[in-house]
Design an enzyme around this catalytic site. Sequence first.
Site, PDB file in Angstrom:
ATOM      1  N   LYS A 181      43.319   9.876  64.447  1.00  0.00           N
ATOM      2  CA  LYS A 181      42.711   8.863  64.584  1.00  0.00           C
ATOM      3  C   LYS A 181      42.466   8.819  65.717  1.00  0.00           C
ATOM      4  CE  LYS A 181      43.596   7.026  60.822  1.00  0.00           C
ATOM      5  NZ  LYS A 181      44.921   7.997  60.011  1.00  0.00           N
TER       6      LYS A 181
HETATM    7  C1  LIG Z   1      41.658   3.642  55.626  1.00  0.00           C
HETATM    8  C2  LIG Z   1      43.141   4.338  56.057  1.00  0.00           C
HETATM    9  N1  LIG Z   1      44.274   3.405  55.500  1.00  0.00           N
HETATM   10  C3  LIG Z   1      45.299   3.808  55.794  1.00  0.00           C
HETATM   11  C4  LIG Z   1      46.197   4.879  56.583  1.00  0.00           C
HETATM   12  C5  LIG Z   1      47.068   5.040  57.020  1.00  0.00           C
HETATM   13  O1  LIG Z   1      47.848   5.082  58.038  1.00  0.00           O
HETATM   14  P1  LIG Z   1      49.156   5.867  58.664  1.00  0.00           P
HETATM   15  O2  LIG Z   1      48.820   7.250  58.622  1.00  0.00           O
HETATM   16  O3  LIG Z   1      49.346   4.578  59.525  1.00  0.00           O
HETATM   17  O4  LIG Z   1      50.420   5.298  57.501  1.00  0.00           O
HETATM   18  C6  LIG Z   1      45.004   5.594  56.305  1.00  0.00           C
HETATM   19  C7  LIG Z   1      45.167   7.321  57.464  1.00  0.00           C
HETATM   20  O5  LIG Z   1      44.719   7.927  57.254  1.00  0.00           O
HETATM   21  C8  LIG Z   1      43.856   5.438  56.378  1.00  0.00           C
HETATM   22  O6  LIG Z   1      42.589   6.729  56.584  1.00  0.00           O
END
Ligand SMILES: Cc1ncc(COP(=O)(O)O)c(C=O)c1O
Length: 386
Positions: A181
Amino acid sequence: MDVIPIMRPWLGAEEQLAVADALASGWIAQGPRVAAFEASVCAALGAAHAVATTSCTTALHLALHALGVGRGDEVVVPSLSFIATANAPRYVGARPVFADVDLQTQNLTPETVECALSPATRAVVVVHQAGMPADVEAIEAVCGPRGVDVIEDGACAIGSTYRGRPVGGGKLVALSFHPRKLLTTGEGGMLLTPDAGLARRLRRLREHGMAVSAHERHERSTVLLEEYVELGFNFRMTDLQAAVGLAQLPKLDAMIAERRRLAEGYRTALADVPGLVLPGDPPHGTTNYQSFVVRLEDDLRVDRDAVMQQLLDQGIATRRGIMAAHLEAACTGLPAPALPVTERLTRRTLILPLFHAMTEDQLERVADALTEAVALRARRMEGDRC
Ligand SMILES: Cc1ncc(COP(=O)(O)O)c(C=O)c1O
């Protein structure tokens, strides 16, 4: 050969110093730096309350739990998303129901959501996919009258805007700080909400259901005994992570500006490649280009995976476009209605390298290699057909 990576986090001396300070302070678990990071994210995004978590996945889990979503409930989600979006309802015993997305924005629309609603629907998780803002108000207009909650999965969307304001001003918005991100804390997430009561409960739930936090007790000069008032979780971000986040935040505007500048470079360089569809701002907002996702038109006789391999052979890392959860073994048995746009997108898209330190030369190399790969492969496949 130097490989052009898909992403490189923007980390430097500020982050190193911030972590060293946190270590020297002697308090490294959730504490004052997490509170300061939450306040700074609120200030940057115009949100009222922020609750940091270990990831966006746990933020989504916590959000659904706090809203009382559970067994027997349905939660509408896009299949076209990282699998965490579909997993979150399952963690609370609810059933994810997949809805299709729009071909250009890759996001849910009021129409696709409406098709997936049923009397059992308790919530919809609207993803701002790859940083592209979804039209949340239009989806809320469909959900609100039916008493269906809307949660925004803004994992990728820090710094994107929706109707002139940063994404994050909605009723319950989850962010991710994973290194793919823009802004990273290594791992980490956050929930944003305008509701003070909900924020208080989320804070308690992320810390074992404790009525007072560990740091609050530490600060007191009188003995304060904690109580555990409900079943909670350990979804606490550490102060080491928050220290990195605090050092990252002042760079957020520059991160967005740089990604948008580089994306414009791609848009210019690739504008005339026939059969290639490029991302751009939707009418209702601006994207942070967390990912620059390009689509190969269906009638372009080019195999997406072969294009990715050809670029990798030239030292250029790409990724497939967004996955479709309903096609994965982990989602076997879940109801999957026809999702034609999702299936087209997941087969025909790829993500190009985009990071703040990317040079003009690197961008040109990627654009030239992609142009060549698309043209060459199209010619070859045309030849195969004769
Ligand atoms: C749309 C979306 N939701 C949730 C997540 C999960 O994020 P995290 O890795 O912080 O749990 C991601 C990770 O790429 C994502 O792209």
